[in-house]
Scaffold this active site. Structure first.
Site, PDB file in Angstrom:
ATOM      1  N   GLU A  47      40.428  25.144  33.827  1.00  0.00           N
ATOM      2  CA  GLU A  47      41.926  26.707  33.425  1.00  0.00           C
ATOM      3  C   GLU A  47      42.246  26.746  34.741  1.00  0.00           C
ATOM      4  OE1 GLU A  47      40.761  31.392  33.697  1.00  0.00           O
ATOM      5  OE2 GLU A  47      40.119  30.257  35.639  1.00  0.00           O
ATOM      6  N   ARG A  99      41.528  43.323  41.068  1.00  0.00           N
ATOM      7  CA  ARG A  99      41.229  44.596  41.278  1.00  0.00           C
ATOM      8  C   ARG A  99      39.955  44.336  40.363  1.00  0.00           C
ATOM      9  NH1 ARG A  99      41.732  45.918  35.349  1.00  0.00           N
ATOM     10  NH2 ARG A  99      42.601  43.994  34.440  1.00  0.00           N
ATOM     11  N   TYR A 128      48.810  35.027  33.585  1.00  0.00           N
ATOM     12  CA  TYR A 128      48.876  33.859  35.697  1.00  0.00           C
ATOM     13  C   TYR A 128      50.015  32.470  34.955  1.00  0.00           C
ATOM     14  CZ  TYR A 128      44.336  36.508  35.850  1.00  0.00           C
ATOM     15  OH  TYR A 128      43.453  37.689  35.804  1.00  0.00           O
ATOM     16  N   CYS A 169      43.510  39.905  36.110  1.00  0.00           N
ATOM     17  CA  CYS A 169      42.006  40.762  37.182  1.00  0.00           C
ATOM     18  C   CYS A 169      42.645  39.811  38.480  1.00  0.00           C
ATOM     19  CB  CYS A 169      41.022  40.477  36.440  1.00  0.00           C
ATOM     20  SG  CYS A 169      40.378  40.939  34.979  1.00  0.00           S
ATOM     21  N   TRP A 201      38.667  32.160  27.436  1.00  0.00           N
ATOM     22  CA  TRP A 201      39.777  32.551  26.289  1.00  0.00           C
ATOM     23  C   TRP A 201      39.751  32.711  25.253  1.00  0.00           C
ATOM     24  CZ3 TRP A 201      43.423  35.998  29.743  1.00  0.00           C
ATOM     25  CH2 TRP A 201      43.001  35.856  30.849  1.00  0.00           C
ATOM     26  N   ASP A 221      34.666  41.332  37.386  1.00  0.00           N
ATOM     27  CA  ASP A 221      32.778  40.529  36.563  1.00  0.00           C
ATOM     28  C   ASP A 221      31.872  39.652  38.211  1.00  0.00           C
ATOM     29  OD1 ASP A 221      30.860  39.804  35.430  1.00  0.00           O
ATOM     30  OD2 ASP A 221      31.914  38.977  33.307  1.00  0.00           O
TER      31      ASP A 221
END
Length: 332
Positions: free
Chosen positions: A62, A237, A132, A183, A84, A240
């Site tokens: 990733e 922000r 991203y 995130c 994803w 998980d």
């Protein structure tokens, strides 16, 4: 010494003790706290949790995908990374209504298989929008696109005391075109000059020179050792905490190692500033289990070859001793 697992376990306990119930976009429900921080000294080891087995290769895939500037899941799927898949499939479901009398849409398994095997399908439905990788490598401006990673490396080499050593993914002008807003939305790096003692320690750790040969140690420390230490702080922000945060810690830890090697600096401190820090309700029992486990010694990562701007790296994870995996469902 492994303070990282202890810090992470304390964060899990904090959420269990102090979290408030909140609804969320996935419909799963969470318990949540706000405003927490993770800090880790890279000298204590590579920050890969040991209280459960982590999918290290998946995380590396990733991160390289981000660095390549890619935003299509085909690269991930082709390299065995599936984190994803759910977001891409959810987007496909939203965009393909099935009125009565029309063919049923693909199952997620069928959808991913077509991503693997049909290039045209992958180009259309594997695309996640300007997430991203796009923002890191090709932020769209008024007159040109900005490669924030290339700029960061250049600035580290030419102006390492700058207070503008930042990369941002929170592009408000393109948010509506993203399958999922970022995130972890930005990071900043900070460098400082090494002390003489730190340079000598680096020589002793990375060469075969004996301390008794003090003159040789001093000459190597003077001429060829790294001159600076580099730290990285990321901002997030939404966290998980059970599934996502361990990946985020390891990913930014590896990014710090890679940037440090690219600019010949020593990785120093990794810091995560965390906003809405939550446990999904179907992760609570798993979190309780992980809290009971005894941390083990952290592993190390050795990078032999690196081309940061091409998203290419040869590395080896060494001495990763860990507990068994703890399975938990991913909420999309």
């Amino acid at each position: 010494m492994n303070n990282l697992d202890k810090t992470y376990q304390a964060l899990l306990q904090d959420i269990l003790d102090n979290g408030v119930e909140k609804t969320d976009r996935t419909g799963t429900g969470t318990i949540s706290v706000f405003g927490r921080q993770i800090r880790h000294k890279m000298s204590e080891g590579y920050p890969l949790l040991t209280t459960k087995k982590m999918a290290f290769k998946t995380m590396v895939t990733e991160l390289l995908w981000f660095l390549k500037g890619d935003t299509n899941i085909k690269y991930l799927v082709d390299n065995g990374c599936h984190i994803w898949n759910g977001d891409a499939y959810k987007h496909y479901v939203i965009c393909t209504p099935t009125p009565p009398g029309t063919p049923a849409r693909l199952t997620q398994e069928e959808f991913i298989n077509k991503i693997k095997t049909e290039d045209e399908f992958a180009r259309k439905w594997g695309e996640l929008g300007p997430i991203y990788g796009n923002q890191w490598r090709s932020w769209e401006g008024l007159n040109s696109n900005t490669d924030q990673i290339a700029n960061l490396i250049n600035d580290l080499k030419t102006n390492p005391d700058s207070r503008r050593l930042m990369v941002n993914a929170w592009n408000v002008g393109e948010m509506d075109n993203m399958v999922l807003p970022p995130c972890h939305y930005g990071f900043q790096v900070y460098t400082r000059e090494l002390t003489w003692e730190e340079k000598v320690q680096w020589v002793m750790k990375n060469t075969d020179v004996e301390l008794e040969n003090l003159y040789i140690v001093e000459e190597i420390a003077k001429d060829s050792t790294p001159k600076r230490a580099i730290s990285l702080m990321w901002n997030q922000r939404s966290v998980d905490t059970f599934l996502g945060l361990p990946f985020n810690i390891a990913s930014y830890g590896l990014l710090l190692e890679m940037i440090a090697k690219e600019v010949n600096m020593i990785p120093d401190e990794l810091i995560g500033n965390l906003g809405d820090v939550h446990l999904y309700k179907n992760h609570i029992e798993q979190a309780k289990e992980q809290i009971t486990r005894k941390p083990m010694t952290l592993p190390v990562v050795e990078i032999s070859e690196l081309d940061l701007l091409k998203g290419s790296v040869d590395l080896e994870l060494k001495n990763y001793i860990h507990h068994s995996p703890i399975k938990a469902p991913l909420s999309n």
